[in-house]
Write a protein that holds these residues in place. Sequence first.
Motif, PDB file in Angstrom:
ATOM      1  N   PHE A 153      -4.421   3.921 -27.641  1.00 46.11           N
ATOM      2  CA  PHE A 153      -3.114   3.942 -28.294  1.00 46.11           C
ATOM      3  C   PHE A 153      -2.344   2.652 -27.979  1.00 46.11           C
ATOM      4  N   ILE A 154      -2.391   2.210 -26.746  1.00 50.31           N
ATOM      5  CA  ILE A 154      -1.721   0.955 -26.371  1.00 50.31           C
ATOM      6  C   ILE A 154      -2.302  -0.216 -27.170  1.00 50.31           C
ATOM      7  N   GLU A 155      -3.612  -0.204 -27.385  1.00 52.95           N
ATOM      8  CA  GLU A 155      -4.236  -1.250 -28.206  1.00 52.95           C
ATOM      9  C   GLU A 155      -3.738  -1.189 -29.646  1.00 52.95           C
ATOM     10  N   LEU A 156      -3.571   0.033 -30.187  1.00 57.98           N
ATOM     11  CA  LEU A 156      -3.015   0.180 -31.537  1.00 57.98           C
ATOM     12  C   LEU A 156      -1.615  -0.425 -31.596  1.00 57.98           C
ATOM     13  N   VAL A 157      -0.808  -0.139 -30.597  1.00 61.22           N
ATOM     14  CA  VAL A 157       0.554  -0.673 -30.542  1.00 61.22           C
ATOM     15  C   VAL A 157       0.519  -2.195 -30.413  1.00 61.22           C
ATOM     16  N   ALA A 158      -0.356  -2.711 -29.555  1.00 61.68           N
ATOM     17  CA  ALA A 158      -0.467  -4.156 -29.373  1.00 61.68           C
ATOM     18  C   ALA A 158      -0.842  -4.855 -30.679  1.00 61.68           C
ATOM     19  N   GLY A 159      -1.613  -4.170 -31.526  1.00 63.10           N
ATOM     20  CA  GLY A 159      -1.962  -4.730 -32.826  1.00 63.10           C
ATOM     21  C   GLY A 159      -0.753  -4.934 -33.716  1.00 63.10           C
ATOM     22  N   VAL A 160       0.317  -4.206 -33.435  1.00 60.15           N
ATOM     23  CA  VAL A 160       1.553  -4.329 -34.214  1.00 60.15           C
ATOM     24  C   VAL A 160       2.560  -5.246 -33.520  1.00 60.15           C
ATOM     25  N   ARG A 215       2.848  -1.844 -23.746  1.00 54.40           N
ATOM     26  CA  ARG A 215       2.846  -0.607 -22.958  1.00 54.40           C
ATOM     27  C   ARG A 215       4.198   0.100 -23.043  1.00 54.40           C
ATOM     28  N   ARG A 216       5.253  -0.672 -22.942  1.00 57.45           N
ATOM     29  CA  ARG A 216       6.602  -0.106 -23.010  1.00 57.45           C
ATOM     30  C   ARG A 216       6.861   0.497 -24.403  1.00 57.45           C
ATOM     31  N   VAL A 217       6.491  -0.241 -25.439  1.00 58.15           N
ATOM     32  CA  VAL A 217       6.674   0.245 -26.808  1.00 58.15           C
ATOM     33  C   VAL A 217       5.801   1.479 -27.038  1.00 58.15           C
ATOM     34  N   ALA A 218       4.570   1.469 -26.533  1.00 59.24           N
ATOM     35  CA  ALA A 218       3.679   2.628 -26.681  1.00 59.24           C
ATOM     36  C   ALA A 218       4.282   3.858 -26.014  1.00 59.24           C
ATOM     37  N   ALA A 219       4.844   3.679 -24.820  1.00 59.91           N
ATOM     38  CA  ALA A 219       5.468   4.810 -24.123  1.00 59.91           C
ATOM     39  C   ALA A 219       6.649   5.349 -24.915  1.00 59.91           C
ATOM     40  N   LEU A 220       7.460   4.462 -25.472  1.00 59.91           N
ATOM     41  CA  LEU A 220       8.604   4.889 -26.275  1.00 59.91           C
ATOM     42  C   LEU A 220       8.150   5.634 -27.532  1.00 59.91           C
ATOM     43  N   ALA A 222      -1.726   7.488 -36.218  1.00 62.74           N
ATOM     44  CA  ALA A 222      -1.943   8.049 -34.878  1.00 62.74           C
ATOM     45  C   ALA A 222      -0.761   8.930 -34.470  1.00 62.74           C
ATOM     46  N   LEU A 223       0.447   8.447 -34.720  1.00 64.12           N
ATOM     47  CA  LEU A 223       1.643   9.223 -34.370  1.00 64.12           C
ATOM     48  C   LEU A 223       1.761  10.483 -35.225  1.00 64.12           C
ATOM     49  N   ARG A 224       1.432  10.360 -36.487  1.00 60.06           N
ATOM     50  CA  ARG A 224       1.454  11.552 -37.356  1.00 60.06           C
ATOM     51  C   ARG A 224       0.441  12.589 -36.879  1.00 60.06           C
ATOM     52  N   GLY A 225      -0.668  12.120 -36.309  1.00 59.18           N
ATOM     53  CA  GLY A 225      -1.671  13.035 -35.765  1.00 59.18           C
ATOM     54  C   GLY A 225      -1.118  13.868 -34.620  1.00 59.18           C
ATOM     55  N   ILE A 226      -0.287  13.256 -33.786  1.00 58.73           N
ATOM     56  CA  ILE A 226       0.350  13.999 -32.686  1.00 58.73           C
ATOM     57  C   ILE A 226       1.280  15.063 -33.252  1.00 58.73           C
ATOM     58  N   ILE A 227       2.056  14.687 -34.252  1.00 58.28           N
ATOM     59  CA  ILE A 227       2.993  15.634 -34.875  1.00 58.28           C
ATOM     60  C   ILE A 227       2.218  16.798 -35.496  1.00 58.28           C
ATOM     61  N   LEU A 281      10.901   5.554 -36.513  1.00 54.16           N
ATOM     62  CA  LEU A 281      10.626   5.242 -35.112  1.00 54.16           C
ATOM     63  C   LEU A 281       9.773   3.983 -34.991  1.00 54.16           C
ATOM     64  N   VAL A 282       8.727   3.905 -35.797  1.00 57.90           N
ATOM     65  CA  VAL A 282       7.863   2.716 -35.766  1.00 57.90           C
ATOM     66  C   VAL A 282       8.657   1.485 -36.196  1.00 57.90           C
ATOM     67  N   ALA A 283       9.425   1.605 -37.256  1.00 56.33           N
ATOM     68  CA  ALA A 283      10.217   0.464 -37.733  1.00 56.33           C
ATOM     69  C   ALA A 283      11.216   0.000 -36.670  1.00 56.33           C
ATOM     70  N   ALA A 284      11.892   0.947 -36.038  1.00 61.54           N
ATOM     71  CA  ALA A 284      12.906   0.593 -35.044  1.00 61.54           C
ATOM     72  C   ALA A 284      12.299  -0.040 -33.803  1.00 61.54           C
ATOM     73  N   THR A 285      11.143   0.426 -33.390  1.00 59.31           N
ATOM     74  CA  THR A 285      10.561  -0.086 -32.146  1.00 59.31           C
ATOM     75  C   THR A 285       9.720  -1.334 -32.342  1.00 59.31           C
ATOM     76  N   THR A 286       9.331  -1.629 -33.576  1.00 60.94           N
ATOM     77  CA  THR A 286       8.490  -2.791 -33.795  1.00 60.94           C
ATOM     78  C   THR A 286       9.219  -3.907 -34.552  1.00 60.94           C
ATOM     79  N   ARG A 287      10.449  -3.666 -34.922  1.00 61.76           N
ATOM     80  CA  ARG A 287      11.229  -4.661 -35.666  1.00 61.76           C
ATOM     81  C   ARG A 287      11.302  -5.962 -34.876  1.00 61.76           C
TER      82      ARG A 287
END
Length: 125
Positions: free
Chosen positions: A63-70, A77-82, A23-28, A115-121
């Motif tokens: 997108f928030i649901e995708l983040v919540a899955g991780v 919500r906070r992680v999704a915004a970041l 999803a993030l790569r799609g934005i890029i 970014l994903v690794a740092a925010t979901t660690r």
Amino acid sequence: KTSRELAALSISHADPEVRLREALRGIIELGIERRPTYELMFVVPDDHRELVSSAAEEAQDIFIELVAGVVGNTSPRRVAALLMAGAHGIAGMAASGHLRFEKWGVDAPELIDDLVAATTRGSSR
């Protein structure tokens, strides 16, 4: 990605972290390869903010649901915004030529992984 594309992505791969990265790569990709479309979607004139905000909510919720899955219940919500803010920054740097591998030693897809690794660690699903 559009709401439809995000919804399809949310069931396209078994690993929730892979879905999030895609999803993030799609934005890029959109920010670099289809810049006018990116700007229509994300660069909103002041007089249209309420309308565009309302239209974007469905995609943001997916997108928030995708983040919540991780990250589970660890502030999705906070992680999704970041993550979204980071992805837009990466897209802007890449589109403007300021994210050169020669300068930074990293490219956009690698930054998304970092970014994903740092925010979901340390998150629990």
